[in-house]
Design a protein around this motif. Structure first.
Motif, PDB file in Angstrom:
ATOM      1  N   THR A   1       0.847  -1.183   0.000  1.00  0.00           N
ATOM      2  CA  THR A   1       0.000   0.000   0.000  1.00  0.00           C
ATOM      3  C   THR A   1       0.886   1.237   0.000  1.00  0.00           C
ATOM      4  O   THR A   1       1.530   1.557   0.994  1.00  0.00           O
ATOM      5  N   PHE A   2       0.938   1.921  -1.140  1.00  0.00           N
ATOM      6  CA  PHE A   2       1.777   3.098  -1.295  1.00  0.00           C
ATOM      7  C   PHE A   2       0.926   4.328  -1.558  1.00  0.00           C
ATOM      8  O   PHE A   2      -0.126   4.251  -2.192  1.00  0.00           O
ATOM      9  N   THR A   3       1.417   5.467  -1.103  1.00  0.00           N
ATOM     10  CA  THR A   3       0.827   6.729  -1.534  1.00  0.00           C
ATOM     11  C   THR A   3       1.381   7.060  -2.914  1.00  0.00           C
ATOM     12  O   THR A   3       2.374   6.469  -3.360  1.00  0.00           O
ATOM     13  N   GLY A   4       0.741   8.017  -3.589  1.00  0.00           N
ATOM     14  CA  GLY A   4       1.232   8.419  -4.901  1.00  0.00           C
ATOM     15  C   GLY A   4       2.655   8.954  -4.822  1.00  0.00           C
ATOM     16  O   GLY A   4       3.484   8.670  -5.694  1.00  0.00           O
ATOM     17  N   MET A   5       2.956   9.724  -3.791  1.00  0.00           N
ATOM     18  CA  MET A   5       4.309  10.270  -3.626  1.00  0.00           C
ATOM     19  C   MET A   5       5.323   9.162  -3.395  1.00  0.00           C
ATOM     20  O   MET A   5       6.424   9.185  -3.948  1.00  0.00           O
ATOM     21  N   GLU A   6       4.971   8.172  -2.564  1.00  0.00           N
ATOM     22  CA  GLU A   6       5.889   7.074  -2.298  1.00  0.00           C
ATOM     23  C   GLU A   6       6.209   6.294  -3.571  1.00  0.00           C
ATOM     24  O   GLU A   6       7.365   5.932  -3.812  1.00  0.00           O
ATOM     25  N   LEU A   7       5.192   6.046  -4.393  1.00  0.00           N
ATOM     26  CA  LEU A   7       5.433   5.354  -5.660  1.00  0.00           C
ATOM     27  C   LEU A   7       6.338   6.179  -6.568  1.00  0.00           C
ATOM     28  O   LEU A   7       7.236   5.645  -7.226  1.00  0.00           O
ATOM     29  N   GLY A   8       6.102   7.493  -6.595  1.00  0.00           N
ATOM     30  CA  GLY A   8       6.925   8.373  -7.420  1.00  0.00           C
ATOM     31  C   GLY A   8       8.379   8.350  -6.982  1.00  0.00           C
ATOM     32  O   GLY A   8       9.294   8.274  -7.817  1.00  0.00           O
ATOM     33  N   ILE A   9       8.607   8.402  -5.670  1.00  0.00           N
ATOM     34  CA  ILE A   9       9.967   8.374  -5.134  1.00  0.00           C
ATOM     35  C   ILE A   9      10.645   7.049  -5.462  1.00  0.00           C
ATOM     36  O   ILE A   9      11.793   7.009  -5.929  1.00  0.00           O
ATOM     37  N   LEU A  10       9.933   5.949  -5.238  1.00  0.00           N
ATOM     38  CA  LEU A  10      10.519   4.628  -5.442  1.00  0.00           C
ATOM     39  C   LEU A  10      10.876   4.387  -6.903  1.00  0.00           C
ATOM     40  O   LEU A  10      11.996   3.963  -7.220  1.00  0.00           O
ATOM     41  N   PHE A  11       9.944   4.663  -7.810  1.00  0.00           N
ATOM     42  CA  PHE A  11      10.199   4.387  -9.222  1.00  0.00           C
ATOM     43  C   PHE A  11      11.222   5.355  -9.815  1.00  0.00           C
ATOM     44  O   PHE A  11      11.984   4.981 -10.715  1.00  0.00           O
ATOM     45  N   THR A  12      11.255   6.578  -9.314  1.00  0.00           N
ATOM     46  CA  THR A  12      12.286   7.517  -9.775  1.00  0.00           C
ATOM     47  C   THR A  12      13.667   7.019  -9.383  1.00  0.00           C
ATOM     48  O   THR A  12      14.593   6.994 -10.201  1.00  0.00           O
ATOM     49  N   GLY A  13      13.815   6.621  -8.118  1.00  0.00           N
ATOM     50  CA  GLY A  13      15.099   6.102  -7.658  1.00  0.00           C
ATOM     51  C   GLY A  13      15.526   4.870  -8.438  1.00  0.00           C
ATOM     52  O   GLY A  13      16.699   4.737  -8.824  1.00  0.00           O
TER      53      GLY A  13
END
Length: 276
Positions: A217-229
């Motif tokens: 369960t991720f927030t939109g920001m968490e997904l953005g951070i993870l996939f960017t990294g």
């Protein structure tokens, strides 16, 4: 947007330090101190591991023809390449020690050993060992010059060195396996290449465990951070792996040993001053 930019920086550092034997953990600890992310501690613990998946995918891309066992023959029919299957057997054997310890003791190791003292000491200690091993090997021809010449016994011995990295942060997984390989007569090129292969099951397994522990369960920001990294580490890793494979054909690993010693001293001084 600021956190996304931080993820870019973390991805760059991960892509560089995952493959050079200088300890990605040590660099991430320093980077976290200088530029912390505004995220939960649970997400951060997961991010530090899962961001490495991008780097691993770079290995899969660059070495696809050497690691994918299904290949086409002259009649364009798929066949199993048993030499590659044999290589995967050696990879699995080498990964067993670290996998067992990781599954059984991951939480304990994270709680008791993931601190700057351990990281700094291991940075320095492994750096010294790199220099000593390279000095010992000067002028000595390696006994194993291709991955085909690696047998299961040698693979298991390399895996035992990888176990050291699984237990002590700051050792560097690639650093430990490369040192182990060099000590038992493996050439630098084969040592580095086999280290890349070992990273595939190790990091996929470690990432799965971290994701399982964190939940999906991720927030939109968490997904953005993870996939960017992950994406940035993937792109940077392609460049770094190609650089390293070219570099070690003409040079030894001593420069990385000296770098580790300096970085370890910096970590000790920096965090020692803060602790005081």
């Amino acid at each position: 947007m600021l956190e996304i930019l931080k993820a870019v920086v973390y991805g760059i550092v991960e892509g560089i330090t995952e493959w050079l034997p200088v300890s990605s953990t040590g660099h991430m600890i320093l980077l976290e101190e200088i530029m912390p992310m505004e995220v939960s501690q649970d997400f951060w613990n997961m991010f530090l591991v899962v961001v490495q998946l991008g780097a691993i995918l770079a290995v899969v891309l660059l070495f696809w023809n050497k690691i994918f066992p299904l290949q086409k023959n002259r009649r364009r029919q798929l066949r199993i390449n048993w030499d590659i299957m044999n290589l995967w057997g050696k990879i699995v054997v080498a990964c067993v020690p670290a996998a067992v310890v990781g599954v059984l003791f991951d939480d304990w190791l994270e709680e008791h050993l993931y601190n700057f003292w351990v990281v700094a000491v291991m940075l320095i200690a492994v750096g010294i060992v790199f220099i000593l091993v390279e000095n010992r090997n000067r002028g000595v021809k390696p006994m194993i010059r291709t991955t085909d010449e690696l047998d299961y016994k040698v693979a298991l011995l390399i895996g035992m060195f990888q176990l050291v990295a699984a237990v002590f942060p700051g050792t560097s997984r690639s650093g430990a396996t490369i040192i182990g390989a060099l000590m038992i007569g493996v050439s630098r090129t084969v040592a580095a290449e086999f280290t890349f292969y070992l990273a595939i099951p190790v990091m996929f397994g470690a990432s799965f465990l971290k994701l399982l522990k964190f939940g999906f369960t991720f927030t939109g920001m968490e997904l953005g951070i993870l996939f960017t990294g992950m994406f940035v580490s993937f792109m940077v890793s392609i460049v770094v792996i190609r650089f390293l494979m070219g570099y070690i054909k003409k040079h030894d690993f001593k420069v990385f040993g000296w770098y580790r010693i300096i970085l370890g001293a910096v970590v000790l001084l920096y965090f020692g001053v803060i602790a005081a």
